[in-house]
Design a protein around this motif. Structure first.
Motif, short mmCIF file in Angstrom:
data_model
loop_
_atom_site.label_atom_id
_atom_site.label_comp_id
_atom_site.label_asym_id
_atom_site.label_seq_id
_atom_site.Cartn_x
_atom_site.Cartn_y
_atom_site.Cartn_z
N UNK A 198 -18.31 5.34 76.62
CA UNK A 198 -18.64 4.94 77.98
C UNK A 198 -18.29 3.47 78.24
N UNK A 199 -18.38 2.64 77.20
CA UNK A 199 -18.16 1.20 77.38
C UNK A 199 -16.77 0.76 76.99
N UNK A 200 -15.99 1.66 76.44
CA UNK A 200 -14.69 1.23 75.90
C UNK A 200 -13.72 0.87 77.01
N UNK A 201 -13.04 -0.28 76.83
CA UNK A 201 -12.05 -0.76 77.82
C UNK A 201 -10.67 -0.41 77.31
N UNK A 202 -10.16 0.75 77.75
CA UNK A 202 -8.87 1.21 77.25
C UNK A 202 -7.73 0.28 77.67
N UNK A 203 -7.83 -0.29 78.85
CA UNK A 203 -6.72 -1.10 79.35
C UNK A 203 -6.45 -2.31 78.48
N UNK A 204 -7.48 -2.88 77.86
CA UNK A 204 -7.26 -4.09 77.08
C UNK A 204 -7.44 -3.91 75.58
N UNK A 205 -8.15 -2.83 75.16
CA UNK A 205 -8.50 -2.74 73.75
C UNK A 205 -7.83 -1.60 73.00
N UNK A 206 -7.32 -0.60 73.72
CA UNK A 206 -6.80 0.58 73.03
C UNK A 206 -5.58 0.24 72.18
N UNK A 207 -5.61 0.57 70.94
CA UNK A 207 -4.45 0.40 70.06
C UNK A 207 -3.77 1.76 69.95
N UNK A 208 -2.66 1.93 70.63
CA UNK A 208 -2.06 3.25 70.78
C UNK A 208 -1.35 3.73 69.51
N UNK A 209 -0.96 2.82 68.65
CA UNK A 209 -0.26 3.24 67.45
C UNK A 209 -1.27 3.48 66.35
N UNK A 210 -1.32 4.69 65.84
CA UNK A 210 -2.31 5.04 64.83
C UNK A 210 -1.78 4.72 63.43
N UNK A 211 -2.01 3.46 63.03
CA UNK A 211 -1.57 3.06 61.70
C UNK A 211 -2.57 3.47 60.62
N UNK A 212 -3.71 4.02 61.05
CA UNK A 212 -4.74 4.34 60.08
C UNK A 212 -4.70 5.76 59.60
N UNK A 213 -3.60 6.51 59.85
CA UNK A 213 -3.49 7.87 59.34
C UNK A 213 -2.66 7.85 58.07
N UNK A 214 -3.10 8.60 57.06
CA UNK A 214 -2.27 8.66 55.86
C UNK A 214 -1.26 9.79 56.00
#
Length: 817
Positions: A455-471
């Motif tokens: 509910x509080x997440x600010x996608x416009x400024x905080x979303x990291x679209x590249x998922x580097x945390x998947x193995x």
């Protein structure tokens, strides 16, 4: 009553006024003779014989600086200056600014208070002065012999500024090595030489380069082949019914020139703009206004260092350039004029000095996500991890940024140039880490307490679209770094966003599970896709979709925002598509009228671009395997976005096909080789795309796909094509396109895509080329798959439940959401 006669005295007064007007604003004719002058204080000008061009003094915009220039008389000075004499040395006193033709035969630009000319032709004459200065109707200001007009000592066409007129030359003097090139203004109000230029290749080839700072090439025209340039991106620069271009080369000079075949009704000018674009403008007699004929680059993001040092370019923004945190514009005055050539400068100096740190404070690195940069501007470094790459940059006081990705470690020394912030939903970018002073660190921390609260997440400024945390095997790693993975959200916050998964919020349900509409506290709407516990294949598809979409970013792919894996639930959060899916409109008797022909073309083009990205330009080569109208979602502007990657598969490297013993997809869209042999490839998606094209054009479902009693859409389209009646395939509720051949072209493309043999089908790059080059001839399609009995024998092995016993494979029928 008869016509009223003009009184003789009134005619005399009018002639006197006109004579006075010309005396005040123009000296006699088109010529400046020896000993005569042109004064700014008297607003004197020279007019070419046909009143086409005018030479005089001007002040650009609100500037107080004074320049001597030439402009088109018809359009006046504003935004229409074609040549500037003293662009590097402006005058400042209107009352004393004067152009004279001196007794020694030179043109001199003076201010009364200065003994040194601000500008001069600087020629050495021998013998008596016989020169005169004449402004021609071609815009060329020449210094010539009075007794022999063909004897020209100097001409403005040999000294272009930012504008190339017909008859002028752009090239290189082989004797002196001096180039004749277009150099942009610094900004809209400063004719001083800017950072962008257009000139002939100094190494001897007959091609043009666009350059930044006269050093960095960012565009080439390709070689001239006597008719046009070899690169297809400048077809407008060619010999045609309007222009005649010529390349001249001999022992003294190499240059291009061009002429207009009908100069009485057609004008042209090339301008090297201060924004870095080269443009050609034309006008026809009648409208009397300039029209853009062509320009390059097509996008500002393709212009080298458009935003200057440490500036970042943002597309679709009112201010395309901005400074990163810790930086500020070099000149706010220049920025107000959209001049970013000065770029950005640091607010606080770095602490690194001779590999030590002042006061024990260390520089740090700010992560900038989803950006595009030029790799050749960086240096490779042999670091085996992101941490070691960071340390290598930190120990090098010249290093200003680093990046670590699949290509390894790269570091930047000096100014960071040509950095572009990619838009959400567009193509995938990279992460780069910018070096900042310790002083800037305190304002960059993000409250971690809200990171798992949807509910509080600010996608416009905080979303990291590249998922580097998947193995590599697809398992979700434990969250070690908030910025390293796809955002994870708590089940509680997802539940609140969807009103406890209320039935009233339910958007639909597919083979994966139900999809709900949610809303965040800031008002942003989202789509929440929950894995159905009844779905036997769901875990695999969830893993697939999480891994794939998190690594894919394109404006024609649905964007994943995050996920939730609490309480044995597996949930994906997507951007919300307010216009639902394509099938919602395409097959509805009423709503199909909302899809006009232009909208349908726009949707086809968008799907093609999305598939092209998946097949060729994404970091992973993806085969979707379930392309159909219900998986094409539409945003608020009816832009199509490919969704539902649960059935998608990765093929490695240059591999383009694979096999499976588990056939999944939707009847009517699966290619014959996939249905019968379990063989899928990028050509399987092309087949599905072809079915989609024919459905979008016709408004009909591809029904009867496995039923001989009812002709399917492919057979119907083929029969109309064969009988030269393809226009009958058009959706009857909308108008025919103008011209109708556009419709026939899309039907042709659709039939090419659904040919039975995969080798006969085009690739998506071929398809996109066919769509964009609307006048290029198309191949003739062969008979499509599933239109004859030979490939329909699979019917006997498929029962109503969708099970298939042939070759021990299993069908999973995926219904539309």
């Amino acid at each position: 009553m008869g016509a009223r006669k003009t009184k003789p005295w009134l005619l005399f007064v009018l002639l006197l006024i006109l004579s006075y007007y010309r005396t005040c604003f123009s000296i006699a004719g088109d010529t400046l003779s020896p000993g005569h002058s042109l004064s700014h204080s008297k607003s004197e000008t020279i007019l070419s014989k046909g009143d086409t061009f005018e030479l005089g003094f001007f002040k650009p915009g609100t500037s107080l600086k004074i320049y001597l220039g030439i402009w088109h008389k018809r359009f006046g000075q504003k935004d229409n200056i074609v040549w500037v004499a003293n662009r590097e040395n402006p005058l400042s006193h209107p009352s004393s600014s004067t152009l004279i033709l001196s007794e020694d035969g030179n043109l001199l630009l003076f201010q009364r208070s200065s003994k040194v000319p601000f500008w001069s032709t600087n020629l050495a004459f021998q013998g008596p002065n016989t020169t005169e200065a004449v402004l021609g109707d071609d815009g060329n200001f020449v210094l010539r012999d009075r007794s022999n007009a063909s004897c020209i000592f100097w001409e403005s066409f040999d000294h272009p500024t930012d504008t190339w007129l017909p008859g002028a030359k752009l090239g290189i003097d082989k004797v002196t090595g001096k180039p004749q090139q277009l150099i942009s203004w610094k900004n809209s109000q400063d004719p001083a030489p800017g950072v962008f230029s257009l000139g002939l290749d100094p190494n001897g080839s007959n091609q043009y380069f666009l350059e930044w700072n006269r050093s960095q090439i960012y565009w080439s025209s390709g070689l001239w082949n006597l008719t046009t340039f070899s690169f297809a991106n400048v077809p407008e620069i060619s010999r045609n019914s309007h222009f005649n271009y010529n390349f001249v080369s001999h022992e003294n000079v190499r240059y291009f020139t061009y002429s207009i075949l009908d100069p009485s009704s057609f004008r042209s000018k090339f301008v090297m703009k201060y924004t870095g674009e080269i443009t050609q403008n034309v006008w026809l007699a009648g409208p009397w206004e300039w029209t853009l004929y062509w320009h390059y680059p097509k996008k500002l993001s393709d212009i080298y260092a458009f935003c200057g040092a440490f500036g970042v370019y943002r597309e679709n923004s009112s201010s395309p350039c901005e400074c990163q945190k810790g930086f500020e514009p070099f000149s706010m005055e220049d920025v107000s004029l959209n001049d970013w050539s000065g770029g950005c400068v640091r607010k606080s100096p770095l602490q690194c000095e001779n590999n030590t740190y002042a006061n024990g404070k260390k520089d740090w690195f700010m992560k900038i996500s989803n950006v595009q940069y030029l790799p050749h501007c960086s240096k490779p470094y042999s670091a085996v991890s992101a941490r070691r790459c960071e340390q290598a940059c930190l120990k090098n006081c010249s290093c200003t940024a680093y990046a670590y990705n699949s290509s390894g470690c790269m570091i930047w020394e000096g100014a960071l140039l040509t950095l572009q912030q990619l838009s959400d939903g567009g193509e995938a970018g990279q992460n780069i880490y910018l070096r900042l002073a310790a002083h800037e660190h305190q304002n960059t921390k993000v409250e971690k307490s809200s990171s798992n609260n949807l509910l509080l997440f600010d996608f416009d400024s905080e979303l990291q679209a590249i998922n580097d945390g998947m193995n590599t095997n697809g398992n979700l790693k434990k969250r070690e770094n908030k910025d390293a993975e796809l955002p994870l959200f708590s089940y509680e916050s997802v539940s609140v966003a969807t009103n406890n998964f209320s039935p009233a919020k339910k958007l639909g349900e597919g083979g994966f599970g139900p999809v709900y509409k949610g809303k965040l506290l800031k008002g942003r709407e989202i789509a929440v896709k929950m894995l159905s516990k009844r779905s036997g294949q769901g875990i695999e598809e969830f893993r697939n979709e999480t891994i794939l979409i998190a690594k894919l970013q394109h404006k024609n792919l649905v964007r994943i925002l995050g996920c939730c894996i609490e309480r044995d639930e597996k949930i994906l959060i997507y951007e919300y598509m307010p216009n639902k899916s394509l099938d919602f409109y395409l097959f509805d008797p009423t709503k199909k009228q909302m899809l006009g022909w232009e909208t349908r073309i726009h949707i086809i083009e968008g799907i093609a671009q999305g598939l092209l990205y998946l097949h060729q330009y994404s970091r992973l080569r993806i085969i979707h395997r379930d392309l159909k109208p219900s998986n094409i979602l539409l945003d608020s502007e009816m832009n199509p976005k490919i969704s539902d990657f649960g059935m998608a598969r990765i093929v490695e490297g240059n591999e383009t096909q694979a096999n499976t013993n588990r056939i999944v997809g939707t009847y009517g869209y699966m290619a014959p080789e996939y249905v019968m042999d379990g063989s899928y490839s990028i050509k399987s998606d092309v087949f599905s795309f072809g079915v989609l094209v024919l459905e979008i054009v016709s408004g009909r479902k591809n029904i009867g796909f496995y039923n001989n009693e009812s002709p399917n859409l492919l057979r119907y389209a083929w029969e109309l094509w064969r009988d030269d009646q393809s226009l009958d395939l058009m959706e009857p509720t909308i108008r025919y396109p103008s011209p109708p051949y556009v419709l026939l072209r899309f039907i042709n493309i659709g039939l090419l895509c659904v040919q039975e043999s995969p080798t006969d089908r085009p690739t998506m790059p071929d398809v996109v080329s066919m769509i964009s080059n609307e006048h290029a001839p198309l191949p003739t399609p062969k008979q499509p798959a599933f239109t004859t009995g030979r490939n329909m024998d699979i019917n006997s092995s498929i029962d109503n439940a969708g099970n298939c016993s042939k070759n021990s494979v299993t069908f999973s029928t995926m219904e539309a959401r």
